[in-house]
Design a protein around this motif. Sequence first.
Motif, PDB file in Angstrom:
ATOM      1  N   ALA A 176       1.391   0.632  16.246  1.00 52.80           N
ATOM      2  CA  ALA A 176       0.745   0.653  17.559  1.00 52.80           C
ATOM      3  C   ALA A 176      -0.773   0.718  17.429  1.00 52.80           C
ATOM      4  O   ALA A 176      -1.505  -0.002  18.127  1.00 52.80           O
ATOM      5  N   PHE A 177      -1.258   1.571  16.535  1.00 50.94           N
ATOM      6  CA  PHE A 177      -2.708   1.684  16.360  1.00 50.94           C
ATOM      7  C   PHE A 177      -3.295   0.424  15.718  1.00 50.94           C
ATOM      8  O   PHE A 177      -4.386  -0.018  16.094  1.00 50.94           O
ATOM      9  N   GLU A 178      -2.591  -0.146  14.758  1.00 47.83           N
ATOM     10  CA  GLU A 178      -3.081  -1.383  14.138  1.00 47.83           C
ATOM     11  C   GLU A 178      -3.129  -2.517  15.152  1.00 47.83           C
ATOM     12  O   GLU A 178      -4.075  -3.307  15.177  1.00 47.83           O
ATOM     13  N   TRP A 179      -2.099  -2.593  15.992  1.00 49.81           N
ATOM     14  CA  TRP A 179      -2.071  -3.634  17.016  1.00 49.81           C
ATOM     15  C   TRP A 179      -3.226  -3.429  17.990  1.00 49.81           C
ATOM     16  O   TRP A 179      -3.913  -4.386  18.366  1.00 49.81           O
ATOM     17  N   ALA A 180      -3.452  -2.184  18.377  1.00 49.48           N
ATOM     18  CA  ALA A 180      -4.563  -1.880  19.282  1.00 49.48           C
ATOM     19  C   ALA A 180      -5.897  -2.275  18.662  1.00 49.48           C
ATOM     20  O   ALA A 180      -6.765  -2.870  19.321  1.00 49.48           O
TER      21      ALA A 180
ATOM     22  N   GLY B  45      -8.381  -5.312  20.146  1.00 47.84           N
ATOM     23  CA  GLY B  45      -9.485  -4.745  20.911  1.00 47.84           C
ATOM     24  C   GLY B  45      -9.066  -3.816  22.025  1.00 47.84           C
ATOM     25  O   GLY B  45      -9.761  -3.701  23.039  1.00 47.84           O
ATOM     26  N   ARG B  46      -7.940  -3.129  21.839  1.00 47.00           N
ATOM     27  CA  ARG B  46      -7.472  -2.192  22.853  1.00 47.00           C
ATOM     28  C   ARG B  46      -8.187  -0.858  22.700  1.00 47.00           C
ATOM     29  O   ARG B  46      -8.623  -0.481  21.615  1.00 47.00           O
ATOM     30  N   ARG B  47      -8.257  -0.112  23.803  1.00 47.42           N
ATOM     31  CA  ARG B  47      -9.093   1.088  23.831  1.00 47.42           C
ATOM     32  C   ARG B  47      -8.339   2.385  23.611  1.00 47.42           C
ATOM     33  O   ARG B  47      -8.928   3.401  23.235  1.00 47.42           O
ATOM     34  N   LYS B  48      -7.004   2.377  23.804  1.00 53.17           N
ATOM     35  CA  LYS B  48      -6.306   3.658  23.884  1.00 53.17           C
ATOM     36  C   LYS B  48      -4.833   3.498  23.501  1.00 53.17           C
ATOM     37  O   LYS B  48      -4.206   2.481  23.799  1.00 53.17           O
ATOM     38  N   VAL B  49      -4.287   4.522  22.850  1.00 53.71           N
ATOM     39  CA  VAL B  49      -2.863   4.604  22.546  1.00 53.71           C
ATOM     40  C   VAL B  49      -2.326   5.907  23.134  1.00 53.71           C
ATOM     41  O   VAL B  49      -2.928   6.973  22.947  1.00 53.71           O
TER      42      VAL B  49
ATOM     43  N   ALA C 129      -3.294   9.042  14.599  1.00 55.35           N
ATOM     44  CA  ALA C 129      -4.498   8.851  15.425  1.00 55.35           C
ATOM     45  C   ALA C 129      -5.766   9.228  14.676  1.00 55.35           C
ATOM     46  O   ALA C 129      -6.844   8.665  14.929  1.00 55.35           O
ATOM     47  N   ARG C 130      -5.673  10.154  13.739  1.00 55.91           N
ATOM     48  CA  ARG C 130      -6.861  10.578  12.985  1.00 55.91           C
ATOM     49  C   ARG C 130      -7.462   9.432  12.168  1.00 55.91           C
ATOM     50  O   ARG C 130      -8.662   9.444  11.863  1.00 55.91           O
ATOM     51  N   ASP C 131      -6.641   8.457  11.801  1.00 57.02           N
ATOM     52  CA  ASP C 131      -7.132   7.338  11.004  1.00 57.02           C
ATOM     53  C   ASP C 131      -7.786   6.248  11.850  1.00 57.02           C
ATOM     54  O   ASP C 131      -8.277   5.257  11.301  1.00 57.02           O
TER      55      ASP C 131
ATOM     56  N   GLU D   3     -11.910   5.294  16.456  1.00 57.56           N
ATOM     57  CA  GLU D   3     -12.507   4.452  17.497  1.00 57.56           C
ATOM     58  C   GLU D   3     -11.561   4.206  18.672  1.00 57.56           C
ATOM     59  O   GLU D   3     -11.966   3.680  19.718  1.00 57.56           O
ATOM     60  N   ILE D   4     -10.287   4.582  18.508  1.00 57.14           N
ATOM     61  CA  ILE D   4      -9.284   4.368  19.551  1.00 57.14           C
ATOM     62  C   ILE D   4      -8.923   5.707  20.185  1.00 57.14           C
ATOM     63  O   ILE D   4      -8.536   6.653  19.492  1.00 57.14           O
ATOM     64  N   GLU D   5      -9.054   5.794  21.489  1.00 57.28           N
ATOM     65  CA  GLU D   5      -8.690   7.016  22.201  1.00 57.28           C
ATOM     66  C   GLU D   5      -7.189   7.262  22.076  1.00 57.28           C
ATOM     67  O   GLU D   5      -6.388   6.318  22.091  1.00 57.28           O
TER      68      GLU D   5
END
Length: 345
Positions: free
Chosen positions: A164-168, A172-176, A200-202, A205-207
């Motif tokens: 999910a975070f890699e896809w974001a 260019g997505r802002r939040k997970v 999320a710690r890694d 830049e993504i909320e």
Amino acid sequence: MYRVAVISGDGIGPEITTATLRVLEATGVGFEWLETPVGTAARRQCGSELPWESVEAIRRAGVALKAPLIAERQSGGVVVRGPDGERRYPSVNNGLRRELGAFVNLRPVRGWPISGRYADLDLVIAREITEDTYVGLERWADPDTAEAVKRISRGASLRVARFAFEWARRHGRRKVTAVHKANVLHLTDGLFLECARLTARDYPEIEFDDRMIDAACYLLVKQPRLFDVLVAPNQYGDIISDLAAGLIGSLGLAPGANIGPETAIFEASHGAAPDIAGKGVANPAGLILSGAMLLDFLGETAAAERIRRALAAVLDAGRELTPDLGGSATTDQFARAICRELASG
């Protein structure tokens, strides 16, 4: 030339598959379609709903376009007979995902001209699909009490969270947002939430935030723009995917993909709808949009966007829509209208 396995499916599957292949070909991208029997057609042809030859064909191609299958749970489950033995699964869909190593169901949900107050909705759901209550482990504790196992593992939770975070990040997505019920299910959902927080710690830049499943459903209806990318265990992801599709007007507008390390299966979010099979009125948009996701996956992003723009134009015009979208057009007429938009654009 891209080689793509095609599973025409059950019920309305063959009709919407024909429409989708027409639209994909109208983009000018070259394809070699590999017809791959799975489901009712496979049982008639091969004596099994999930023949090993079909599993291997999809694995070799690496990508598949799949129409819906009738997902009735059968006595004894679905059997796959491979060279290393026999395996049983609760359904053909479950078996296909497990055999191909798919671990995440990706469902983008975007609004369309017919979506009313949700016309600008744009979110993505990453649903873990290998465990949770959907592993199908049930038992009778006593004659009046049935129990089901809810299985959540650290490995699967970390894997879907990282996806999910890699896809974001890539898009260019802002939040997970992690969806859970850890206030009640302290061990299982608590583990899922812990894994999401660690991941999320890694990605500083993504909320990141989290919502309990009941609050998430409420906010999806009331304030859907609070969400961007949602990551969820299997059952919750299933629930919020259909809820989000309802917000934009129809499950028939919801595409999806089941993705693993080596294969990706692109399929509409709706079912096989056998009650309208053969009537020529099925809405192919969900599978067409899944085909656009397939193009994205292959790197043909310009062609994928052309399909989405063409569909938006047809929906906006409102003249050649299928009955579920408020029109009277046939499946074929709807697909041809999209092809004309592609040709004119």
